[in-house]
Design a protein around this motif. Structure first.
Motif, PDB file in Angstrom:
ATOM      1  N   HIS A 193       1.041  -1.177   0.091  1.00  0.00           N
ATOM      2  CA  HIS A 193      -0.182  -0.097   0.583  1.00  0.00           C
ATOM      3  C   HIS A 193       0.496   1.425   0.424  1.00  0.00           C
ATOM      4  CE1 HIS A 193      -2.561   3.339   1.074  1.00  0.00           C
ATOM      5  NE2 HIS A 193      -4.038   2.487   0.586  1.00  0.00           N
ATOM      6  N   ASP A 246       0.651   3.644   1.151  1.00  0.00           N
ATOM      7  CA  ASP A 246       1.555   4.683   2.788  1.00  0.00           C
ATOM      8  C   ASP A 246       1.687   3.715   3.708  1.00  0.00           C
ATOM      9  OD1 ASP A 246      -0.473   7.048   1.601  1.00  0.00           O
ATOM     10  OD2 ASP A 246      -2.116   6.292   1.948  1.00  0.00           O
ATOM     11  N   ASN A 283      -0.996   4.243   8.269  1.00  0.00           N
ATOM     12  CA  ASN A 283      -2.992   4.265   7.930  1.00  0.00           C
ATOM     13  C   ASN A 283      -3.034   3.386   9.567  1.00  0.00           C
ATOM     14  OD1 ASN A 283      -3.651   6.311   6.551  1.00  0.00           O
ATOM     15  ND2 ASN A 283      -3.774   4.998   4.543  1.00  0.00           N
ATOM     16  N   ARG A 341      -2.558   5.031  12.834  1.00  0.00           N
ATOM     17  CA  ARG A 341      -3.619   6.205  12.349  1.00  0.00           C
ATOM     18  C   ARG A 341      -4.628   5.511  13.356  1.00  0.00           C
ATOM     19  NH1 ARG A 341      -1.711   7.548   7.319  1.00  0.00           N
ATOM     20  NH2 ARG A 341      -1.050  10.437   8.347  1.00  0.00           N
ATOM     21  N   TYR A 355      -7.302  -1.917   1.667  1.00  0.00           N
ATOM     22  CA  TYR A 355      -8.459  -0.492   2.222  1.00  0.00           C
ATOM     23  C   TYR A 355      -8.032  -0.107   3.331  1.00  0.00           C
ATOM     24  CZ  TYR A 355     -11.847  -4.606   1.057  1.00  0.00           C
ATOM     25  OH  TYR A 355     -12.228  -5.520   0.126  1.00  0.00           O
ATOM     26  N   GLY A 356      -6.447   0.207   3.371  1.00  0.00           N
ATOM     27  CA  GLY A 356      -5.832   1.413   3.568  1.00  0.00           C
ATOM     28  C   GLY A 356      -6.071   1.529   5.314  1.00  0.00           C
ATOM     29  N   GLU A 357      -6.348   2.550   5.590  1.00  0.00           N
ATOM     30  CA  GLU A 357      -6.958   3.091   7.136  1.00  0.00           C
ATOM     31  C   GLU A 357      -8.429   2.344   7.821  1.00  0.00           C
ATOM     32  OE1 GLU A 357      -6.177   7.181   8.597  1.00  0.00           O
ATOM     33  OE2 GLU A 357      -7.557   7.030  10.379  1.00  0.00           O
ATOM     34  N   GLU A 358      -9.413   1.969   6.952  1.00  0.00           N
ATOM     35  CA  GLU A 358     -10.963   1.677   7.051  1.00  0.00           C
ATOM     36  C   GLU A 358     -10.495   0.555   7.314  1.00  0.00           C
ATOM     37  OE1 GLU A 358     -12.832   2.687   3.935  1.00  0.00           O
ATOM     38  OE2 GLU A 358     -13.001   5.591   4.653  1.00  0.00           O
TER      39      GLU A 358
END
Ligand code: FMN
Ligand code: NAG
Ligand code: NAG
Ligand code: NAG
Ligand code: NAG
Length: 517
Positions: A206, A208, A212, A215, A445-448
């Protein structure tokens, strides 16, 4: 030349120098090899043979911009820190940079389409779903690096199977209206009896990277263990955390102990709450999916303009080996007092498998151990952390009060369900680590995704604790599980359909395409 390494004057001069891409492109051979990383030019000629990933991969980018290949697998400062200052040539003159359209491969285009069409998050019901999505949307190299384990990958599968040899003995009629699974890990509040274990190279999966994860962990009060080999730098990760968000640090010990000391003390200054020293990886395991991927990737180096002298080239051995040559195999029990002298952080040994070593760790005065086989990535056919927990808890009970508030026993490997977590806790684990589960969640899905993974675990915990009749974690006792089959390595376990459908079987060496029998 070497003693000019630390000259600040030279450093300033070299930064002020502007170099054209034309000039750089003239150094595209083994005899003189310059590359561009993040807008700066470096002379890596003498470094070619020292590069942990081999010279071939650098030569592929000789005379050109290597940033895209460099970025996912090196911390941002790696090249700056590793090259003597006189090899820092200067800044690339932006007016000479040709704005070329990036050529996007067919495979990459297809991947983007799949990524855009991945299942919406509300259809993700469990951690296996994240893994299934990751398997489809990740670039092949990333999937190979993340999913791989060592040799025949017996242990990675055993990590899952072990949980299925433990059965519940639920209690009833206990008014389970409210159940509570909050706790502390090494004195830090944690909203789950689970922490995020260190997994290297987040940017392979990913853009990022690990941020994430940090976070989402902060938002939900979950503790993240930062890997030494994160794609983002240590400080970027800490900067992404909320004030007072507890973070742990995983440590690979460098041959240069001065570097290790600086790294550890910097982490402590930045507020890291515990140091997990990895002790099961004096050399990284042979992860054949990863290694094969590297060979496949090498096909495009046929097009590389630089011809290599094959007999000089170390075989490329996958991402894992490329990044790990700094790890000190001489690390021993004798080093533990030194670690205790350089930091006040609690020290935990990650990768303990036997009662003998658990007792040595207790005697060495460290604050805990992780029963882990590194997600099956190190010694293949070693037992699961869960199975080792039984003997180790029994041994520790002979050495003082149990549970021991001053000595934590963590378990990781194969955890995909809250029921796995509850089994480990019932058998005496202080908390449980999850590696791939969270890694795959942020890849897709990154942070979510990580938010959702945490919520899934919490929902599963609530349901399973109710059904088990445990209103809080103290009520999880050994009598709630039947582990009598755990050490039996024969016999059937029920088929693990979800896991098996994402598990990718190993493959054998492939014939060259076009070969006729
Ligand atoms: C892709 C990947 C990278 C990892 N990198 C590290 C690492 O750099 N240092 C370390 O101590 N453990 C590392 N681990 C091991 C994890 O910390 C953890 O022990 C393991 O993932 C637990 O098993 P699980 O993935 O089944 O949850 C890695 C695991 C994976 C899957
Ligand atoms: C480490 O630091 C000590 C003291 O600061 C110094 O004497 C020693 O040479 C250093 N070792 C290395 C390998 O740089
Ligand atoms: C390749 O390297 C080997 C070993 O260093 C050397 O003996 C040989 O002459 C080299 N061949 C060429 C073509 O450079
Ligand atoms: C834990 O450590 C404290 C402080 O050193 C000590 O007073 C206590 O006896 C220890 N407890 C156990 C069970 O070892
Ligand atoms: C994919 C994803 O969730 N990325 C997020 C990472 O965090 C930054 C900052 O919070 C967001 O802007 C990204 O969207």
């Amino acid at each position: 030349m070497r003693d000019m390494r630390s000259s600040p004057l030279l450093s300033l001069t070299s930064l002020a120098v502007m170099i054209s891409t034309q000039a750089i492109s003239e150094h595209a051979s083994r005899d003189s090899c310059w590359i561009i990383v993040h807008g700066k030019a470096y002379d890596v000629t003498e470094f070619l043979d020292e590069h942990p990933g081999g010279s071939k991969i650098i030569l592929k980018y000789a005379g050109t911009d290597a940033t895209d290949a460099y970025q996912p697998i090196h911390p941002p400062n790696a090249i700056i820190d590793n090259l003597p200052i006189e090899k820092h040539l200067g800044t690339v003159d932006p007016s000479t940079v040709q704005k070329t359209e990036k050529v996007v491969s067919e495979a990459e285009k297809q991947r983007q389409v799949l990524l855009a069409n991945r299942p919406p998050l509300d259809e993700i019901l469990n951690l296996h779903d994240f893994e299934a999505v990751a398997k489809v949307i990740l670039p092949d190299k990333a999937w190979a690096y993340y999913s791989s384990a060592s040799d025949d990958e017996i242990t990675i599968r055993e990590n899952r199977a072990a949980f299925q040899r433990v059965w519940f003995r639920p209690r009833i009629l206990r008014d389970v209206t409210s159940v509570d699974w909050s706790m502390t890990i090494l004195g830090q509040k944690s909203s789950l009896p689970v922490y995020i274990s260190a997994t290297a190279l987040g940017k392979l999966g990913h853009p990022d990277g690990e941020l994430n994860l940090t976070r989402a962990a902060g938002k939900h009060g979950v503790i993240q263990m930062i890997p030494t080999l994160a794609s983002c730098s240590f400080d970027e990760i800490v900067d992404a955390a909320q004030p007072n968000q507890p973070l742990f640090l995983q440590l690979y010990v460098n041959r240069d102990r001065n570097l290790t000391k600086r790294y550890v003390q910097h982490a402590e200054e930045r507020g890291v709450k515990a140091l997990f020293i990895t002790v099961d990886a004096p050399q990284l395991g042979r992860r054949e999916k990863d290694m094969r991927m590297k060979f496949i990737g090498d096909d495009d180096t046929a097009a590389a303009k630089v011809q290599e002298n094959q007999s000089n080239v170390k075989k490329n051995e996958g991402v894992s080996r490329a990044i790990s040559s700094f790890i000190d195999p001489s690390l021993s029990w004798k080093d533990i007092p030194w670690f205790r002298s350089i930091t006040k952080m609690p020290i935990i040994l990650k990768g303990v498998s036997t009662p003998e070593d658990a007792i040595l760790a207790l005697e060495a005065g460290v604050q805990g151990i992780v029963l882990s086989n590194h997600g099956g990535r190190q010694l293949d056919t070693s037992r699961s952390g869960l199975e080792n927990l039984i003997d180790i808890v029994a041994a520790l009970k002979t050495r003082g009060p149990w549970p021991n508030p001053n000595f934590s026993v963590f378990v990781d490997g194969g955890v995909r369900r809250a029921s796995d977590v509850l089994k480990a806790l019932a058998l005496g684990a202080s908390a449980v680590g999850i590696g791939r589960g969270f890694l795959y969640a942020f890849c897709g899905y990154g942070e979510e995704g990580v938010d959702k993974a945490i919520k899934i675990i919490a929902d599963e915990l609530e349901m399973n604790m109710r059904l088990l009749g445990a209103r809080n974690l103290k009520e999880l006792v050994p009598e709630m599980v039947d582990a009598s089959a755990l050490s039996s390595h024969v016999g059937l376990t029920p088929k693990d359909n979800l896991y098996d459908s994402t598990y990718q079987p190993l493959s054998l060496a492939a014939f060259k395409s076009g070969a006729k029998l």
